[in-house]
Motif scaffolding. Structure first.
Motif, PDB file in Angstrom:
ATOM      1  N   ASN A   1       0.756  -1.051   0.153  1.00 52.94           N
ATOM      2  CA  ASN A   1       0.038  -0.042   0.146  1.00 52.94           C
ATOM      3  C   ASN A   1       0.879   1.168  -0.095  1.00 52.94           C
ATOM      4  N   ARG A   2       2.131   1.050  -0.601  1.00 47.49           N
ATOM      5  CA  ARG A   2       2.824   2.403  -0.627  1.00 47.49           C
ATOM      6  C   ARG A   2       3.182   2.715  -2.142  1.00 47.49           C
ATOM      7  N   ILE A   3       3.283   3.986  -2.372  1.00 52.87           N
ATOM      8  CA  ILE A   3       4.065   4.309  -3.802  1.00 52.87           C
ATOM      9  C   ILE A   3       5.211   4.982  -3.383  1.00 52.87           C
ATOM     10  N   HIS A   4       6.205   4.313  -3.898  1.00 55.96           N
ATOM     11  CA  HIS A   4       7.690   5.017  -3.824  1.00 55.96           C
ATOM     12  C   HIS A   4       7.910   5.648  -5.163  1.00 55.96           C
ATOM     13  N   HIS A   5       8.686   6.937  -4.567  1.00 62.09           N
ATOM     14  CA  HIS A   5       9.155   7.808  -5.836  1.00 62.09           C
ATOM     15  C   HIS A   5      10.302   8.034  -5.861  1.00 62.09           C
ATOM     16  N   HIS A   6      11.122   7.857  -6.913  1.00 57.34           N
ATOM     17  CA  HIS A   6      12.415   8.643  -7.142  1.00 57.34           C
ATOM     18  C   HIS A   6      12.460   9.845  -7.726  1.00 57.34           C
ATOM     19  N   THR A   7      12.930  11.125  -7.075  1.00 61.67           N
ATOM     20  CA  THR A   7      12.823  12.285  -7.659  1.00 61.67           C
ATOM     21  C   THR A   7      14.074  13.071  -7.388  1.00 61.67           C
ATOM     22  N   GLY A   8      14.744  14.014  -7.725  1.00 63.94           N
ATOM     23  CA  GLY A   8      15.488  14.802  -7.274  1.00 63.94           C
ATOM     24  C   GLY A   8      16.713  14.056  -6.522  1.00 63.94           C
ATOM     25  N   GLY A   9      17.171  12.835  -6.975  1.00 63.55           N
ATOM     26  CA  GLY A   9      18.251  12.153  -6.136  1.00 63.55           C
ATOM     27  C   GLY A   9      17.806  11.815  -4.726  1.00 63.55           C
ATOM     28  N   SER A  10      16.328  11.710  -4.538  1.00 67.36           N
ATOM     29  CA  SER A  10      16.036  11.301  -3.170  1.00 67.36           C
ATOM     30  C   SER A  10      14.913  10.053  -3.275  1.00 67.36           C
ATOM     31  N   THR A  11      14.591   9.239  -2.560  1.00 65.43           N
ATOM     32  CA  THR A  11      13.494   8.368  -2.395  1.00 65.43           C
ATOM     33  C   THR A  11      12.580   8.719  -1.423  1.00 65.43           C
ATOM     34  N   ASP A  12      11.281   8.630  -1.654  1.00 65.64           N
ATOM     35  CA  ASP A  12      10.011   9.037  -0.812  1.00 65.64           C
ATOM     36  C   ASP A  12       9.294   8.036  -1.052  1.00 65.64           C
ATOM     37  N   PHE A  13       8.116   7.870  -0.131  1.00 72.62           N
ATOM     38  CA  PHE A  13       7.136   6.970  -0.213  1.00 72.62           C
ATOM     39  C   PHE A  13       6.117   7.625   0.243  1.00 72.62           C
ATOM     40  N   PHE A  14       4.667   7.259  -0.265  1.00 70.48           N
ATOM     41  CA  PHE A  14       3.482   7.428   0.113  1.00 70.48           C
ATOM     42  C   PHE A  14       2.415   6.388   0.606  1.00 70.48           C
ATOM     43  N   VAL A  15       1.840   6.639   1.581  1.00 70.20           N
ATOM     44  CA  VAL A  15       1.035   5.576   1.943  1.00 70.20           C
ATOM     45  C   VAL A  15      -0.492   5.699   1.495  1.00 70.20           C
ATOM     46  N   SER A  16      -0.923   4.660   0.880  1.00 66.84           N
ATOM     47  CA  SER A  16      -2.531   4.961   0.316  1.00 66.84           C
ATOM     48  C   SER A  16      -3.417   4.907   1.688  1.00 66.84           C
ATOM     49  N   PRO A  17      -4.134   6.251   1.528  1.00 64.65           N
ATOM     50  CA  PRO A  17      -4.968   6.750   2.343  1.00 64.65           C
ATOM     51  C   PRO A  17      -6.142   5.711   2.754  1.00 64.65           C
ATOM     52  N   ILE A  18      -6.458   5.046   1.691  1.00 60.58           N
ATOM     53  CA  ILE A  18      -7.845   4.271   1.857  1.00 60.58           C
ATOM     54  C   ILE A  18      -7.440   2.894   2.454  1.00 60.58           C
ATOM     55  N   ASP A  19      -6.138   2.510   2.469  1.00 55.40           N
ATOM     56  CA  ASP A  19      -5.834   1.328   2.903  1.00 55.40           C
ATOM     57  C   ASP A  19      -5.683   1.163   4.406  1.00 55.40           C
ATOM     58  N   CYS A  20      -5.585   2.585   5.032  1.00 60.27           N
ATOM     59  CA  CYS A  20      -5.380   2.740   6.325  1.00 60.27           C
ATOM     60  C   CYS A  20      -6.308   3.931   6.894  1.00 60.27           C
ATOM     61  N   PRO A  21      -6.914   3.900   8.203  1.00 63.62           N
ATOM     62  CA  PRO A  21      -7.730   5.116   8.558  1.00 63.62           C
ATOM     63  C   PRO A  21      -6.936   6.306   8.224  1.00 63.62           C
ATOM     64  N   LEU A  22      -7.936   7.458   7.655  1.00 63.53           N
ATOM     65  CA  LEU A  22      -7.110   8.572   7.384  1.00 63.53           C
ATOM     66  C   LEU A  22      -6.650   9.295   8.613  1.00 63.53           C
ATOM     67  N   GLY A  23      -7.326   9.181   9.649  1.00 57.56           N
ATOM     68  CA  GLY A  23      -6.833   9.849  11.049  1.00 57.56           C
ATOM     69  C   GLY A  23      -5.489   9.378  11.619  1.00 57.56           C
ATOM     70  N   SER A  24      -5.110   8.107  11.108  1.00 55.97           N
ATOM     71  CA  SER A  24      -3.914   7.648  11.642  1.00 55.97           C
ATOM     72  C   SER A  24      -2.760   7.466  10.460  1.00 55.97           C
ATOM     73  N   LEU A  25      -2.967   8.157   9.365  1.00 54.63           N
ATOM     74  CA  LEU A  25      -2.253   7.956   8.049  1.00 54.63           C
ATOM     75  C   LEU A  25      -0.620   8.347   8.429  1.00 54.63           C
ATOM     76  N   GLU A  26      -0.399   9.473   9.077  1.00 50.18           N
ATOM     77  CA  GLU A  26       0.852   9.889   9.378  1.00 50.18           C
ATOM     78  C   GLU A  26       1.434   8.930  10.304  1.00 50.18           C
ATOM     79  N   GLU A  27       0.693   8.335  11.142  1.00 52.66           N
ATOM     80  CA  GLU A  27       1.140   7.384  12.177  1.00 52.66           C
ATOM     81  C   GLU A  27       1.483   6.095  11.388  1.00 52.66           C
ATOM     82  N   GLN A  28       0.819   5.673  10.663  1.00 52.84           N
ATOM     83  CA  GLN A  28       1.041   4.586   9.732  1.00 52.84           C
ATOM     84  C   GLN A  28       2.345   4.695   9.135  1.00 52.84           C
ATOM     85  N   ARG A  29       2.599   5.787   8.630  1.00 54.80           N
ATOM     86  CA  ARG A  29       3.458   6.133   7.716  1.00 54.80           C
ATOM     87  C   ARG A  29       4.889   5.912   8.639  1.00 54.80           C
TER      88      ARG A  29
END
Length: 416
Positions: free
Chosen positions: A363-391
């Motif tokens: 449930n993540r999107i990993h993204h290579h950009t500008g020489g760095s790697t970041d990832f985003f958590v799918s908000p629907i696959d975990c409760p919206l209120g705990s998105l940052e906590e899940q991350r």
């Protein structure tokens, strides 16, 4: 003389390799020691060793000496779990004062799944035969191979395929053109089904498509020119699926299809477009980032579109919207959940199906950009209120890129 691989039980290996059984005069078994060189180990011992090695180690193992090259039929009879998650490839090739040699740095990094991050030096230092690699740009990756391109001279493009897992290079004929929008390929160049696909910028209501078969009889590229409405802009992304190459044109979500079997070109008439307005209606409170590239992906027989956006509810944080093409209604609809799968975006992009290794990055999107790697958590696959906590709880499987080196995702080979 090869040295034993690290981490092996030397006592057990020595016994297995060197103990032989004979009969004494009374017919009773008698064990004697038969000293054998490391380059002449029995096949059953070699199999025990190679079954415990990872991909890169298996390739290197067979390259140590002739005696360690197990026959192909034995290799094919062994079961090796097929890696699913992409690796990271870091590289640079630079000119030197020596016209015959290139300063090369190329390494592979496995995803950190077991707190034992591994990196492999493919090559480093002054290397011969890499002059074509200088200034080459990665276009796509599949089955352990990377397609590179570069403008060689004015009016001529150079493409080649490179596998850092075995350092093989497949050179392609020069393509007589001064520009291209996008390039990809369908499978590894050792496959008879491999097609290299290049889309050129639309011009005067026409578009040129060039294809080449590395395993075919063609000595040059085959190019085809098709009609294209003038309001189509450049090709922004391309995906291969079921014998066809799909081109995404970005502006107004336009899509075309090039079928390999009959060289047919088709404009897919999208009847319903995902716009900024209906995103707001769906309570996403986000805005598209039209200056960033969008990514077209094949996802288990479907076409997915990943669009970068700003999430206004989370202080304009970067995020991605996912859209799935509804073939029946010819419409892009929201795909809100990854369902345990994962997406990797950058110069080379992939969808990875759920299960197995994917559980580590589900449930993540990993993204290579500008020489760095970041990832985003799918908000629907975990409760919206705990998105940052899940991350924050997510296991970091991909570490920061090395500064000064180009970085891409590379799909591991299906077999070696």
């Amino acid at each position: 003389m090869p040295h034993p691989p690290p981490g092996l039980n030397m006592k057990a290996l020595s016994c297995a390799a060197m103990a032989t059984q004979t009969l004494n005069g009374e017919g009773s078994p008698k064990y004697t020691t038969d000293i054998r060189p490391w380059s002449d180990l029995p096949e059953d011992v070699l199999v025990l060793v190679i079954k415990r090695l990872l991909i890169c180690d298996r390739i290197r193992f067979r390259a140590v000496c002739k005696g360690w090259r197990l026959p192909v039929d034995i290799i094919q009879g062994l079961f090796f779990p097929v890696p699913k998650l992409p690796w990271t490839m870091e590289y640079t090739w630079r000119k030197t004062t020596d016209s015959n040699r290139t300063l090369s740095i190329c390494k592979l990094l496995e995803p950190d799944l077991h707190r034992r991050p591994r990196s492999y030096i493919v090559e480093t230092g002054m290397i011969e035969g890499r002059s074509d690699f200088v200034d080459a740009e990665a276009c796509a990756s599949r089955d352990g191979w990377v397609l590179f391109s570069k403008e060689e001279v004015k009016g001529s493009l150079l493409f080649f395929l490179f596998s850092p897992f075995n350092k093989q290079v497949v050179s392609l004929p020069r393509l007589e053109s001064d520009r291209f929008d996008i390039a990809t390929f369908s499978s590894g160049p050792n496959s008879p089904d491999c097609i290299v696909f290049v889309a050129h910028p639309p011009e005067s209501g026409k578009i040129c498509i060039s294809v080449y078969r590395p395993c075919g009889d063609d000595k040059t590229w085959n190019s085809y020119v098709f009609d294209l409405p003038g309001y189509f802009d450049s090709v922004e992304s391309v995906a291969y699926m079921n014998g066809s190459f799909y081109c995404y044109f970005g502006y107004f979500f336009r899509l075309t299809c090039f079928k390999i079997a009959n060289q047919e070109w088709q404009i897919i008439r999208i009847k319903s477009l995902p716009t900024y307005q209906n995103v707001i209606v769906n309570d996403d409170a986000s805005v598209f980032t039209f200056t960033s590239p969008n990514y077209l992906l094949e996802c288990d027989g479907e076409l997915l579109l990943a669009c970068p956006a700003k999430d206004t509810e989370r202080h304009n944080q970067d995020c991605f919207f996912l859209f799935r093409l509804d073939w029946q209604h010819k419409a892009w609809g929201r795909k809100n959940a990854l369902g345990g799968g994962a997406i990797f975006l950058g110069k080379t992009s992939f969808w990875v199906s759920p299960g197995g290794e994917t559980e580590n990055v589900a449930n993540r999107i990993h993204h290579h950009t500008g020489g760095s790697t970041d990832f985003f958590v799918s908000p629907i696959d975990c409760p919206l209120g705990s998105l940052e906590e899940q991350r924050k709880k997510c296991k970091i499987c991909y570490h920061p890129c090395t500064q000064g080196l180009n970085t891409i995702w590379i799909a591991p080979p299906r077999e070696f």
